[in-house]
Write a protein that holds these residues in place. Structure first.
Motif, short mmCIF file in Angstrom:
data_model
loop_
_atom_site.label_atom_id
_atom_site.label_comp_id
_atom_site.label_asym_id
_atom_site.label_seq_id
_atom_site.Cartn_x
_atom_site.Cartn_y
_atom_site.Cartn_z
N LEU A 6 0.85 -1.20 0.00
CA LEU A 6 0.00 0.00 0.00
C LEU A 6 0.87 1.23 0.00
O LEU A 6 1.77 1.34 0.84
CB LEU A 6 -0.83 0.04 1.28
CG LEU A 6 -2.16 -0.60 1.09
CD1 LEU A 6 -2.12 -1.91 1.78
CD2 LEU A 6 -3.21 0.31 1.67
N SER A 7 0.57 2.13 -0.92
CA SER A 7 1.45 3.29 -1.04
C SER A 7 0.70 4.45 -1.68
O SER A 7 -0.36 4.26 -2.27
CB SER A 7 2.63 2.87 -1.93
OG SER A 7 3.37 3.97 -2.36
N SER A 8 1.25 5.63 -1.55
CA SER A 8 0.67 6.78 -2.23
C SER A 8 1.25 6.94 -3.63
O SER A 8 0.70 7.65 -4.47
CB SER A 8 0.92 8.06 -1.42
OG SER A 8 2.30 8.18 -1.16
N GLU A 9 2.42 6.31 -3.88
CA GLU A 9 3.09 6.46 -5.18
C GLU A 9 3.44 5.09 -5.77
O GLU A 9 3.69 4.14 -5.01
CB GLU A 9 4.41 7.22 -5.03
CG GLU A 9 4.29 8.63 -4.52
CD GLU A 9 5.65 9.33 -4.40
OE1 GLU A 9 6.54 9.08 -5.21
OE2 GLU A 9 5.79 10.15 -3.47
N CYS A 10 3.50 5.01 -7.07
CA CYS A 10 3.98 3.81 -7.75
C CYS A 10 4.35 4.21 -9.18
O CYS A 10 3.47 4.60 -9.96
CB CYS A 10 2.87 2.74 -7.76
SG CYS A 10 3.29 1.28 -8.72
N TYR A 11 5.63 4.14 -9.51
CA TYR A 11 6.07 4.47 -10.87
C TYR A 11 5.60 3.38 -11.82
O TYR A 11 5.67 2.21 -11.48
CB TYR A 11 7.61 4.59 -10.90
CG TYR A 11 8.14 4.85 -12.29
CD1 TYR A 11 8.16 6.14 -12.78
CD2 TYR A 11 8.57 3.80 -13.10
CE1 TYR A 11 8.61 6.39 -14.08
CE2 TYR A 11 9.02 4.05 -14.39
CZ TYR A 11 9.04 5.35 -14.87
OH TYR A 11 9.48 5.59 -16.14
N PRO A 12 5.11 3.66 -12.99
CA PRO A 12 5.01 4.96 -13.67
C PRO A 12 3.64 5.62 -13.51
O PRO A 12 3.36 6.58 -14.22
CB PRO A 12 5.25 4.60 -15.13
CG PRO A 12 4.66 3.23 -15.26
CD PRO A 12 4.82 2.55 -13.92
N VAL A 13 2.83 5.11 -12.60
CA VAL A 13 1.49 5.68 -12.44
C VAL A 13 1.57 7.05 -11.77
O VAL A 13 0.99 8.03 -12.24
CB VAL A 13 0.58 4.74 -11.59
CG1 VAL A 13 -0.87 5.16 -11.69
CG2 VAL A 13 0.77 3.29 -11.98
N ALA A 14 2.27 7.10 -10.67
CA ALA A 14 2.37 8.34 -9.90
C ALA A 14 3.68 8.32 -9.13
O ALA A 14 3.90 7.42 -8.31
CB ALA A 14 1.19 8.42 -8.93
N LYS A 15 4.53 9.29 -9.43
CA LYS A 15 5.84 9.33 -8.75
C LYS A 15 6.24 10.76 -8.44
O LYS A 15 6.12 11.64 -9.29
CB LYS A 15 6.90 8.68 -9.65
CG LYS A 15 8.34 8.96 -9.21
CD LYS A 15 9.37 8.35 -10.14
CE LYS A 15 10.73 9.02 -9.94
NZ LYS A 15 11.78 8.55 -10.84
N VAL A 16 6.71 10.95 -7.21
CA VAL A 16 7.29 12.24 -6.84
C VAL A 16 8.77 12.03 -6.51
O VAL A 16 9.61 12.88 -6.76
CB VAL A 16 6.53 12.84 -5.62
CG1 VAL A 16 7.28 14.03 -5.05
CG2 VAL A 16 5.14 13.27 -6.03
N GLY A 17 9.09 10.87 -5.96
CA GLY A 17 10.48 10.59 -5.60
C GLY A 17 10.73 9.10 -5.48
O GLY A 17 10.04 8.28 -6.12
#
Ligand code: ADP
Length: 473
Positions: A6-17
């Motif tokens: 579970l995460s707020s980010e997942c490349y390449p869908v959504a990435k900040v860092g």
């Protein structure tokens, strides 16, 4: 073994860092090793989501405070990323473009976690492990072990990984009604410093926690934005597992984003061509050494030092090198870096913003990558740089200490410095300049860097061992 991330980010869908990079890669490697790893993130109205096909697999309602909301679980149809990807959509709350910084962020991430738990508590098949990443999913370990609504999930082991302990998901006790009913005598598990602290709750309630490098685990006990005592108390539950890199995405031999692909053998010619094109775009000379910085322009990364450092180096080295910056963050630092361009037109380039393709091009073109980080849980930039034959220049902290060995040490391949100040960084840039002047040495270092193995294989194995030690399988 089923492991749900579970995460707020997942490349390449959504990435900040780096969080996005890790969650986009680790599950793929876990699947390759025979596990069934999947990822659950909020729904974002972004390119990947618009361009790929999803099916609605579950729909229900949840309650946050006095509000009822409807949530949808969408599953990506084609396993494009090498693992099952689920999005949680809540109309009006989790269906936006940006990942962070909305005024109702607390409501967003609490609803995300509640929806996830509601969904799996009603599903027949339960995961063997729930793996939470950073504070955005930090309430999960508390919720599964303490709330009546999710009692049927209490036996599922929870693992939490700390990618960045500076941000902790704080909110006031006035928002306690956002959480489902629990025995109030356990309220202390949520508290740190008289407010609800999601990261602290995660560390207290998870079965095991990990940090993204062994050195960062030690550092959290002395420097973690107020949680030092907690990390000292919970030390036995923690382990440091260094991040790997996705060598399929970050591969100079096949990277479609760079100007010219290259191998270990053709590294000099490949980097030369990439540098030529990039320098042309930024109006720089491609015959001088190119020193770059990529990252969030925040104090943690030492970005506030960059403007003074660059000006001082360009003056002292009398135009014999070039600098290029890619990043965004603190408005003051952004302005200082933009202003610098007025004085140093031909030796300095800057792009304020986020640009994935440009980052690949810079890793491929640069001679040196500088990381003056004050705090660096793992740091992926130096790993990507090395993969592309770019020599890292790093402050000896956290994961940078674990991954970069100074050339002064036998077997070394980069530059590092102890003291974080302009003089010490300039001294090491001077050493780098000398190496640049010696083409044979430069070639040998580049080849060595490209032969280093920072792939996920070993670290994924460590996660698997951790899961096995917890699982009832
Ligand atoms: P953090 O997660 O603390 O920001 P990491 O070094 O772990 O730092 O990961 C940073 C990741 O974000 C790397 O993939 C880096 O290339 C990328 N990145 C950071 N800033 C930018 C930017 N402005 N444009 C493109 N990529 C960026």
């Amino acid at each position: 073994m089923d492991v749900m991330h579970l995460s707020s980010e997942c490349y390449p869908v959504a990435k900040v860092g780096g969080l996005g990079d890790v969650v986009g890669a680790l599950p793929k490697y876990l699947c390759e090793a025979g596990l069934n790893a999947s990822v659950v993130i909020p729904y974002y109205d972004r390119k990947f989501v618009q361009e790929n096909s999803f099916e609605l697999i579950f729909k229900s309602t949840g309650i946050i405070g006095s509000k009822t909301f409807e949530y949808h679980i969408l599953k990506e149809r084609n396993r494009t990323l090498g693992f099952d990807l689920y999005l949680i959509r809540i109309p009006g709350l989790l269906d936006r473009k940006e990942i962070y910084c909305y005024p109702d962020e607390i409501e967003q991430f609490i609803s995300f976690q509640l929806s996830f738990l509601d969904w799996i508590s009603k599903s027949e098949k339960k995961p063997d492990i729930i793996h939470c990443h950073d504070h955005h999913t930090g309430l999960i370990p508390f919720l599964v072990s303490n709330t009546i609504s999710f009692k049927n999930l209490a036996s599922i082991p929870t693992v939490c990984t700390i990618h960045n302990g500076q941000y902790q998901g704080w909110f006031g006790w006035d928002k306690i009604s956002y959480l489902p009913a629990f025995d109030l005598s356990n309220a202390g598990l949520l508290d740190w410093g008289n407010c609800i602290n999601s990261l602290a709750a995660s560390v207290k309630c998870c079965w095991k926690f990990t940090t993204v490098s062994p050195s960062y685990l030690k550092e959290l006990s002395v420097n973690s934005n107020g949680l030092e005592k907690l990390f000292q108390m919970e030390e036995a539950k923690g382990s440091g597992i260094i991040n790997g890199i996705d060598t399929m995405v970050w591969n100079p031999e096949t990277d479609p984003m760079i100007f010219k692909t290259y191998t270990h053998e053709s590294v000099n010619a490949g980097k030369k061509e990439n540098k030529k094109q990039l320098c042309k775009e930024f109006g720089l000379s491609s015959t001088k050494p190119l020193v770059v910085f990529i990252g969030r322009l925040v104090g943690e990364k030492g970005a506030d030092l960059l403007a003074e450092l660059i000006a001082s180096c360009l003056d002292s080295f009398k135009g014999r090198l070039n600098f290029l910056i890619l990043g965004s963050g603190d408005p003051k630092t952004e302005k200082e870096l933009k202003d610098l361009k007025v004085k140093y037109k031909k030796q300095y380039g800057v792009y304020i913003g986020y640009d994935e393709m440009l980052s690949h091009r810079i890793y491929a073109s640069a001679d040196f990558l500088i990381m003056p980080s004050r705090v660096e849980p793992c740091g992926l930039n130096q790993l990507y740089a090395m993969r592309y034959g770019t020599i890292p220049i790093v402050h000896k902290t956290g994961g940078l200490k674990d991954t970069v060995i100074d050339l002064a040490v036998p077997g070394g391949y980069g530059f590092s410095f102890d003291e974080l100040n302009i003089i010490s960084i300039k001294t090491v840039i001077g050493r780098a300049y000398e190496v640049y002047e010696d083409p044979e040495r430069m070639t040998a270092i580049r080849k060595k860097l490209m032969s280093l193995d920072f792939s996920w294989d070993k670290s994924a194995e460590e996660y698997i061992n951790l899961y096995k030690s917890l699982s009832n399988d």
